[in-house]
Design a protein around this motif. Structure first.
Motif, PDB file in Angstrom:
ATOM      1  N   HIS A 155      54.644  33.280  33.315  1.00 40.82           N
ATOM      2  CA  HIS A 155      54.014  32.811  32.084  1.00 40.82           C
ATOM      3  C   HIS A 155      52.506  33.031  32.160  1.00 40.82           C
ATOM      4  CE1 HIS A 155      57.832  30.947  31.114  1.00 40.82           C
ATOM      5  NE2 HIS A 155      57.815  30.327  32.279  1.00 40.82           N
ATOM      6  N   THR A 156      51.872  33.223  31.004  1.00 41.14           N
ATOM      7  CA  THR A 156      50.432  33.464  30.969  1.00 41.14           C
ATOM      8  C   THR A 156      49.749  32.479  30.035  1.00 41.14           C
ATOM      9  OG1 THR A 156      50.586  35.088  29.163  1.00 41.14           O
ATOM     10  CG2 THR A 156      50.773  35.916  31.432  1.00 41.14           C
ATOM     11  N   ALA A 157      48.442  32.313  30.241  1.00 44.41           N
ATOM     12  CA  ALA A 157      47.680  31.348  29.459  1.00 44.41           C
ATOM     13  C   ALA A 157      47.250  31.911  28.105  1.00 44.41           C
ATOM     14  CB  ALA A 157      46.459  30.883  30.249  1.00 44.41           C
ATOM     15  N   ARG A 158      47.224  33.260  27.988  1.00 39.36           N
ATOM     16  CA  ARG A 158      46.825  33.850  26.712  1.00 39.36           C
ATOM     17  C   ARG A 158      47.480  35.222  26.554  1.00 39.36           C
ATOM     18  NH1 ARG A 158      41.507  33.945  29.498  1.00 39.36           N
ATOM     19  NH2 ARG A 158      40.980  36.102  30.067  1.00 39.36           N
ATOM     20  N   ASP A 159      47.448  35.723  25.330  1.00 42.85           N
ATOM     21  CA  ASP A 159      48.180  36.943  24.987  1.00 42.85           C
ATOM     22  C   ASP A 159      47.631  38.185  25.676  1.00 42.85           C
ATOM     23  OD1 ASP A 159      49.834  35.460  23.386  1.00 42.85           O
ATOM     24  OD2 ASP A 159      48.751  35.908  21.524  1.00 42.85           O
ATOM     25  N   THR A 160      46.378  38.170  26.072  1.00 43.70           N
ATOM     26  CA  THR A 160      45.797  39.357  26.686  1.00 43.70           C
ATOM     27  C   THR A 160      46.238  39.545  28.134  1.00 43.70           C
ATOM     28  OG1 THR A 160      43.826  38.089  27.300  1.00 43.70           O
ATOM     29  CG2 THR A 160      43.768  39.300  25.208  1.00 43.70           C
ATOM     30  N   LEU A 161      46.869  38.532  28.711  1.00 41.06           N
ATOM     31  CA  LEU A 161      47.348  38.612  30.085  1.00 41.06           C
ATOM     32  C   LEU A 161      48.805  39.029  30.111  1.00 41.06           C
ATOM     33  CD1 LEU A 161      45.751  35.337  31.504  1.00 41.06           C
ATOM     34  CD2 LEU A 161      44.937  37.683  31.821  1.00 41.06           C
ATOM     35  N   ARG A 162      49.204  39.772  31.147  1.00 41.08           N
ATOM     36  CA  ARG A 162      50.580  40.240  31.284  1.00 41.08           C
ATOM     37  C   ARG A 162      51.343  39.360  32.268  1.00 41.08           C
ATOM     38  NH1 ARG A 162      49.948  46.413  32.844  1.00 41.08           N
ATOM     39  NH2 ARG A 162      52.049  45.993  33.626  1.00 41.08           N
TER      40      ARG A 162
ATOM     41  N   ASN B  28      45.432  42.101  34.734  1.00 39.59           N
ATOM     42  CA  ASN B  28      44.993  40.711  34.621  1.00 39.59           C
ATOM     43  C   ASN B  28      43.690  40.469  35.377  1.00 39.59           C
ATOM     44  OD1 ASN B  28      47.272  40.269  33.128  1.00 39.59           O
ATOM     45  ND2 ASN B  28      48.404  39.229  34.750  1.00 39.59           N
ATOM     46  N   ALA B  29      43.537  41.112  36.530  1.00 43.50           N
ATOM     47  CA  ALA B  29      42.290  40.966  37.280  1.00 43.50           C
ATOM     48  C   ALA B  29      41.118  41.491  36.453  1.00 43.50           C
ATOM     49  CB  ALA B  29      42.393  41.706  38.608  1.00 43.50           C
ATOM     50  N   ALA B  30      41.299  42.640  35.797  1.00 41.41           N
ATOM     51  CA  ALA B  30      40.241  43.193  34.954  1.00 41.41           C
ATOM     52  C   ALA B  30      39.936  42.266  33.781  1.00 41.41           C
ATOM     53  CB  ALA B  30      40.647  44.572  34.450  1.00 41.41           C
ATOM     54  N   ASP B  31      40.980  41.718  33.161  1.00 41.88           N
ATOM     55  CA  ASP B  31      40.802  40.823  32.019  1.00 41.88           C
ATOM     56  C   ASP B  31      40.054  39.552  32.417  1.00 41.88           C
ATOM     57  OD1 ASP B  31      41.918  38.427  30.251  1.00 41.88           O
ATOM     58  OD2 ASP B  31      42.131  40.264  29.072  1.00 41.88           O
ATOM     59  N   LEU B  32      40.296  39.069  33.640  1.00 42.58           N
ATOM     60  CA  LEU B  32      39.690  37.826  34.105  1.00 42.58           C
ATOM     61  C   LEU B  32      38.373  38.053  34.852  1.00 42.58           C
ATOM     62  CD1 LEU B  32      42.990  36.158  35.370  1.00 42.58           C
ATOM     63  CD2 LEU B  32      41.639  35.428  33.382  1.00 42.58           C
ATOM     64  N   GLY B  33      37.958  39.299  34.961  1.00 38.37           N
ATOM     65  CA  GLY B  33      36.694  39.592  35.616  1.00 38.37           C
ATOM     66  C   GLY B  33      36.735  39.480  37.130  1.00 38.37           C
ATOM     67  N   VAL B  34      37.915  39.682  37.709  1.00 35.95           N
ATOM     68  CA  VAL B  34      38.070  39.598  39.165  1.00 35.95           C
ATOM     69  C   VAL B  34      37.856  40.972  39.783  1.00 35.95           C
ATOM     70  CG1 VAL B  34      39.730  39.168  41.030  1.00 35.95           C
ATOM     71  CG2 VAL B  34      39.641  37.638  39.044  1.00 35.95           C
ATOM     72  N   ARG B  35      36.998  41.038  40.796  1.00 34.90           N
ATOM     73  CA  ARG B  35      36.732  42.280  41.525  1.00 34.90           C
ATOM     74  C   ARG B  35      37.378  42.203  42.908  1.00 34.90           C
ATOM     75  NH1 ARG B  35      32.435  45.488  41.429  1.00 34.90           N
ATOM     76  NH2 ARG B  35      31.951  44.779  43.558  1.00 34.90           N
ATOM     77  N   PHE B  36      38.270  43.140  43.182  1.00 34.46           N
ATOM     78  CA  PHE B  36      38.939  43.139  44.480  1.00 34.46           C
ATOM     79  C   PHE B  36      37.967  43.479  45.619  1.00 34.46           C
ATOM     80  CE2 PHE B  36      42.650  44.040  41.659  1.00 34.46           C
ATOM     81  CZ  PHE B  36      43.320  42.852  41.918  1.00 34.46           C
ATOM     82  N   ASP B  37      36.861  44.127  45.296  1.00 32.75           N
ATOM     83  CA  ASP B  37      35.858  44.424  46.313  1.00 32.75           C
ATOM     84  C   ASP B  37      35.207  43.151  46.863  1.00 32.75           C
ATOM     85  OD1 ASP B  37      36.293  47.128  46.164  1.00 32.75           O
ATOM     86  OD2 ASP B  37      34.632  47.515  44.779  1.00 32.75           O
ATOM     87  N   ASP B  38      35.353  42.040  46.147  1.00 34.75           N
ATOM     88  CA  ASP B  38      34.763  40.772  46.582  1.00 34.75           C
ATOM     89  C   ASP B  38      35.679  39.996  47.536  1.00 34.75           C
ATOM     90  OD1 ASP B  38      32.562  41.293  44.981  1.00 34.75           O
ATOM     91  OD2 ASP B  38      33.358  40.178  43.263  1.00 34.75           O
TER      92      ASP B  38
END
Length: 233
Positions: free
Chosen positions: A59-66, A100-110
């Motif tokens: 389940h997701t919190a908003r429509d833009t998330l998969r 989802n990481a891109a949508d939430l502003g998460v950078r895997f480099d961090d």
């Protein structure tokens, strides 16, 4: 009629074999789990702040998330940032984890490290990863080079610094992984699963496949794939 009887006999035999394997595995699991739970962490330390951001869930919190039938969480414990599991990775192109990481502003480099709970498709990025005893973030996103990856069984990855967890291990101030415990699943058989423990000042939190669903600072509703709970290290 004879064909139907043969099919029924084979099905019954298979079901009996699975049930026998499951019962034997559960008995063994109970014995080993009891022994392992007697071990406690020392010099764990603590953190003052913890956040757990679901990147992949059903389940997701908003429509833009998969949403998908896998799990992946971004855990921030004071200055440590880690990824817990990498989802199921269904379909072609960008995976739910990547999108989802891109949508939430998460950078895997961090990321400071990665922790995998167990070697099943919905936790390591897909069936291909499970069969190859590896893990993936998706089709587009590479794992940061030499990223420490703590895994519960023998696995490999061309870019990660993979460490098989065999005993309780502190991986950062107030954060540890516990030695994998055996679980027996009826259809899939035995699997080794490890837990992540975070000792929060005044409380403690751990991810455990056998626990009730409770989460700290998580923006989306609980799902059947999420197994996290408070615990005592």
């Amino acid at each position: 009629m004879r064909g139907a009887r043969t099919t029924f006999a084979v099905t019954a035999s298979l079901a009996g074999a699975l049930a026998g394997r499951y019962a034997a595995g559960r008995r063994s699991e109970d014995r080993e789990t009891t022994a392992e739970l007697d071990t406690r962490l020392t010099d764990l330390g603590e953190v003052g702040r913890l956040s757990v951001l679901p990147l992949v869930e059903r389940h997701t919190a908003r429509d833009t998330l998969r949403g998908e039938a896998g799990v992946s969480y971004l855990v921030r414990a004071d200055g440590l940032t880690l990824l817990f599991d990498t989802g199921l990775g269904l379909g072609k192109g960008r995976t739910a984890l990547e999108a989802n990481a891109a949508d939430l502003g998460v950078r895997f480099d961090d990321l400071d490290c990665l922790v995998l709970s167990h070697l099943h498709a919905d936790h390591v990025g897909g069936a291909a990863s499970q069969l190859r005893h590896t893990f993936t973030l998706g089709a587009e996103q590479q794992l940061p080079s030499s990223l420490p990856a703590y895994v519960p069984t023998e696995m490999s990855h061309p870019r990660a610094d993979v460490a098989v967890v065999e005993r309780a291990r502190v991986i950062g101030p107030g954060v540890a992984v516990l030695p994998p415990l055996p679980r027996m699943l009826f259809w899939l058989g035995p699997v080794a699963e490890q837990a992540l423990v975070v000792n929060v000042r005044g409380a403690a939190w751990c991810s455990s496949p056998a626990a009730d669903t409770r989460r700290s600072s998580a923006p989306s509703p609980p799902s059947s794939g999420s197994r996290t709970r408070p615990c005592t290290p």
